[in-house]
Design a protein around this motif. Sequence first.
Motif, mmCIF file in Angstrom:
data_model
loop_
_atom_site.group_PDB
_atom_site.id
_atom_site.type_symbol
_atom_site.label_atom_id
_atom_site.label_comp_id
_atom_site.label_asym_id
_atom_site.label_seq_id
_atom_site.Cartn_x
_atom_site.Cartn_y
_atom_site.Cartn_z
ATOM 1 N N LEU A 180 0.862 -1.179 0.000
ATOM 2 C CA LEU A 180 0.000 0.000 0.000
ATOM 3 C C LEU A 180 0.896 1.226 0.000
ATOM 4 N N GLN A 181 0.650 2.130 -0.944
ATOM 5 C CA GLN A 181 1.443 3.361 -0.975
ATOM 6 C C GLN A 181 1.184 4.178 0.277
ATOM 7 N N TRP A 182 2.259 4.634 0.887
ATOM 8 C CA TRP A 182 2.149 5.374 2.140
ATOM 9 C C TRP A 182 2.639 6.804 1.930
ATOM 10 N N LEU A 183 3.939 6.954 1.767
ATOM 11 C CA LEU A 183 4.536 8.266 1.476
ATOM 12 C C LEU A 183 5.435 8.116 0.248
ATOM 13 N N PRO A 184 4.832 8.038 -0.940
ATOM 14 C CA PRO A 184 5.630 7.778 -2.140
ATOM 15 C C PRO A 184 6.675 8.851 -2.426
ATOM 16 N N SER A 185 6.451 10.073 -1.958
ATOM 17 C CA SER A 185 7.411 11.136 -2.240
ATOM 18 C C SER A 185 8.759 10.898 -1.576
ATOM 19 N N VAL A 186 8.768 10.146 -0.478
ATOM 20 C CA VAL A 186 10.037 9.837 0.187
ATOM 21 C C VAL A 186 10.406 8.366 0.045
ATOM 22 N N GLY A 187 9.626 7.625 -0.729
ATOM 23 C CA GLY A 187 9.943 6.222 -0.976
ATOM 24 C C GLY A 187 9.502 5.265 0.104
ATOM 25 N N LEU A 188 8.626 5.697 1.018
ATOM 26 C CA LEU A 188 8.164 4.830 2.100
ATOM 27 C C LEU A 188 6.837 4.204 1.709
ATOM 28 N N ASP A 189 6.845 2.894 1.511
ATOM 29 C CA ASP A 189 5.638 2.136 1.188
ATOM 30 C C ASP A 189 5.381 1.117 2.292
ATOM 31 N N TYR A 190 4.095 0.846 2.514
ATOM 32 C CA TYR A 190 3.728 -0.249 3.406
ATOM 33 C C TYR A 190 3.773 -1.524 2.579
ATOM 34 N N SER A 191 4.879 -2.232 2.647
ATOM 35 C CA SER A 191 5.099 -3.404 1.802
ATOM 36 C C SER A 191 5.558 -4.568 2.675
ATOM 37 N N LEU A 192 4.743 -5.610 2.717
ATOM 38 C CA LEU A 192 5.051 -6.800 3.518
ATOM 39 C C LEU A 192 5.088 -8.024 2.618
ATOM 40 N N ALA A 193 5.924 -8.985 2.986
ATOM 41 C CA ALA A 193 5.968 -10.272 2.294
ATOM 42 C C ALA A 193 6.741 -11.241 3.179
ATOM 43 N N VAL A 194 6.651 -12.495 2.857
ATOM 44 C CA VAL A 194 7.334 -13.523 3.637
ATOM 45 C C VAL A 194 8.020 -14.487 2.678
ATOM 46 N N ASP A 195 9.152 -15.036 3.116
ATOM 47 C CA ASP A 195 9.820 -16.091 2.352
ATOM 48 C C ASP A 195 10.406 -17.097 3.335
ATOM 49 N N GLY A 196 11.179 -18.033 2.824
ATOM 50 C CA GLY A 196 11.720 -19.084 3.682
ATOM 51 C C GLY A 196 12.754 -18.608 4.673
ATOM 52 N N ILE A 197 13.238 -17.388 4.531
ATOM 53 C CA ILE A 197 14.184 -16.838 5.495
ATOM 54 C C ILE A 197 13.454 -16.161 6.645
ATOM 55 N N SER A 198 12.433 -15.399 6.339
ATOM 56 C CA SER A 198 11.734 -14.648 7.385
ATOM 57 C C SER A 198 10.693 -15.470 8.135
ATOM 58 N N LEU A 199 10.055 -16.435 7.477
ATOM 59 C CA LEU A 199 8.961 -17.162 8.124
ATOM 60 C C LEU A 199 9.398 -17.913 9.380
ATOM 61 N N PRO A 200 10.517 -18.670 9.372
ATOM 62 C CA PRO A 200 10.921 -19.340 10.623
ATOM 63 C C PRO A 200 11.159 -18.363 11.764
ATOM 64 N N LEU A 201 11.657 -17.170 11.451
ATOM 65 C CA LEU A 201 11.914 -16.181 12.495
ATOM 66 C C LEU A 201 10.621 -15.587 13.030
ATOM 67 N N VAL A 202 9.637 -15.416 12.148
ATOM 68 C CA VAL A 202 8.316 -14.955 12.604
ATOM 69 C C VAL A 202 7.688 -15.990 13.539
ATOM 70 N N LEU A 203 7.807 -17.259 13.187
ATOM 71 C CA LEU A 203 7.254 -18.314 14.035
ATOM 72 C C LEU A 203 7.969 -18.354 15.383
ATOM 73 N N MET A 204 9.303 -18.210 15.356
ATOM 74 C CA MET A 204 10.061 -18.217 16.613
ATOM 75 C C MET A 204 9.681 -17.022 17.484
ATOM 76 N N ASN A 205 9.476 -15.865 16.867
ATOM 77 C CA ASN A 205 9.052 -14.688 17.620
ATOM 78 C C ASN A 205 7.716 -14.935 18.309
ATOM 79 N N ALA A 206 6.788 -15.566 17.607
ATOM 80 C CA ALA A 206 5.477 -15.839 18.203
ATOM 81 C C ALA A 206 5.603 -16.762 19.407
ATOM 82 N N VAL A 207 6.425 -17.803 19.276
ATOM 83 C CA VAL A 207 6.581 -18.775 20.361
ATOM 84 C C VAL A 207 7.279 -18.149 21.568
#
Length: 501
Positions: A64-91
Motif C-alpha cells: 500500500l502506498q504510504w509516502l511515495p514522495s520519500v519512498g516509504l511504502d507499506y510493503s510486507l511479504a514472507v519467504d523461507g528466510i523470514s517465516l521461521p523467524l516470525v514463528l520463533m518470535n510468536a513462540v
Amino acid sequence: MILTLLLIIPFLGALLLSLWPEGSTPSQLRRLTLVILSVQCIASFAVLFWFDPSNPGLQLQERLQWLPSVGLDYSLAVDGISLPLVLMNAVLCLVAAVASRKIENRPRIYFALLLIISGAVNGAFLAQNLLLFFLFYELELIPLWLLIAIWGGANRAYASTKFLIITAVSGGLILAAFLGIALVTGSVDFGIRPILSGEMGLTSQLLLMGALLIGFGIKIPLFPFHTWLPDAHTEASTPVSVLLAGVLLKLGTYGLLRFCLGLFPEAWEVAAPWLALWAAISVLYGSLAAIAQSDMKRMVAYSSVGHMGYVLLAAAAATPLGLIGALFQMVSHGLISAILFLAVGVVYEKTGTRDLNVLRGLLNPQRGLPLTGTLMIVGVMASAGIPGMAGFISEFLVFRGSLQPFPIATLLCMVGSGLTAVYFLLLVNRAFFGRLAIAAGRVSNPTILSIVPLHEQLPAIALSFIVLLLGLAPDLLVGLSQAATTGLSELALLPITGGLS
C-alpha cells in the motif's frame, strides 16, 4: 491480509491493555496478554497453510502506498528466510509472557511493552521496504529499554542507558546506509533489491555495506561491539532476557542475510574472507570470555556472542548449505538460549544468587532443583552441539558449508564449539553437582528449593521438546527454508575462490 494481521494483533492488544479498566489485577492483565499472544501464535502458524516451501521468492505480498514522495511504502511479504523467524518470535513472546508471573509493578505498561516488541519484530522480519524495516527496527528499542530500566536489577539504570546509546548508534548507521543508497543511485525507491555494478561502483558498495555491517554487528552483537549485551542480560528480568537473546539479536543476523548479502552481493564476495576472520575472532572471544565468568547469566550472555559468530561465518561463505545452516543456527540459538535463561531465572529466584562460587549440588533430588537442573543440562547439551539436538544440526550445517571456502576460519570456530562444552560443563559441574551448599543467609530453608510448581517449568519443557524435535527431524526447518537460502546463495555470485589459508 494475514501478514498485516500479525501486526494488528499485538499492536491492538497493546492499545487494549492501555485502555483496560482500572483496578485489574496483574494476573488478569497477564491472562489477557496470554490470550492476545496465543492468537498471534495461531495466526503466525496459519501462514504455513498459504506458504509454498518450494518457491524461493517472496510470497503473500501486501503493498500500500504510504509516502511515495520519500519512498516509504507499506510493503510486507514472507519467504523461507523470514517465516521461521516470525514463528520463533510468536513462540518466544508467548513464553516470555508465561514466565512473567510476578510482575506487580506497573503490569499494564509491562505487558503492553511486550506486545509492542512482538509486533515490531514481526514488522521488521516482514518489511520489504528499507525505510519500513528501519521504522520497525527502531520501534522495539524504547520498549526494551523501558523493560530493563523499570523492571531490571540493581544496576539497571547503567545497563539500560548503555543499551539505549549503543543500539541507537546501530540504527543511525543503518539509516545512513539506506539513505546513502538513495543518494548514490539517485532513486527514492527503497524497495529491497540487489545493487548491481551498473548502478553503483564497488567502492560505494563497500562503504555502504560497511555501515550496515557495523550497525547489524552491534545488534547481533559481534566482538568488539558486544559490551552492552552482558550488562543488559545481567540486569534484565528473565522474560526480557528470553526476548533479548531469543528474538531481538536475530534482527541483526537477519539484517546480515537480507541487506548486507542481499543488497550488496558483489561487495560481500570481496569482503567475505575478512568477515570469516571476524567471525572466528568473535567466536573465540565469546567462548573464552564465557569461561572466565562466575555469574551464570553473564556466562550465557557471552555464549551468545560466540554462537552468533557462527551465523557470520556461514553468511560469509554464502554456500547453499552454509546459509541454511545460518538460519538453522538463528532458530536453534533462540530456542536454546531461552531454555538456559529460564533455568537460570529459577535458580536465582529460589537461591537469591547466580554466583558459581556459591552454588553447589542443585541437582539434589530431595532438597535441590532436580527438574530445573535437568532442563539446564538439556540446554547445555543442545548448545554444545550434542547429536540428536538442534544445536548439532545447525553447527554441522554451518561448518560443512563453510569448510571449503574458509578452512582456517571454520577450524577456529570449531575450536570455539569445543570451548562451549568447557564453559557449560563448568557451569553444570559447579552449580548442580556435588553436595548441596548455598551461602549462609541466602535461603532460610533449603527445603523450599524443590518447591517449583510444574506449570512454571512448562515453557522450558516445551522448548526442550522443540529442540529435540528439530534435532531429530531437521527437515521441518530445512524444507521450509532451503529454496529461499539457495536462491540467496545463487545471488551471491558463488563459489567464492580462495579463503583464509
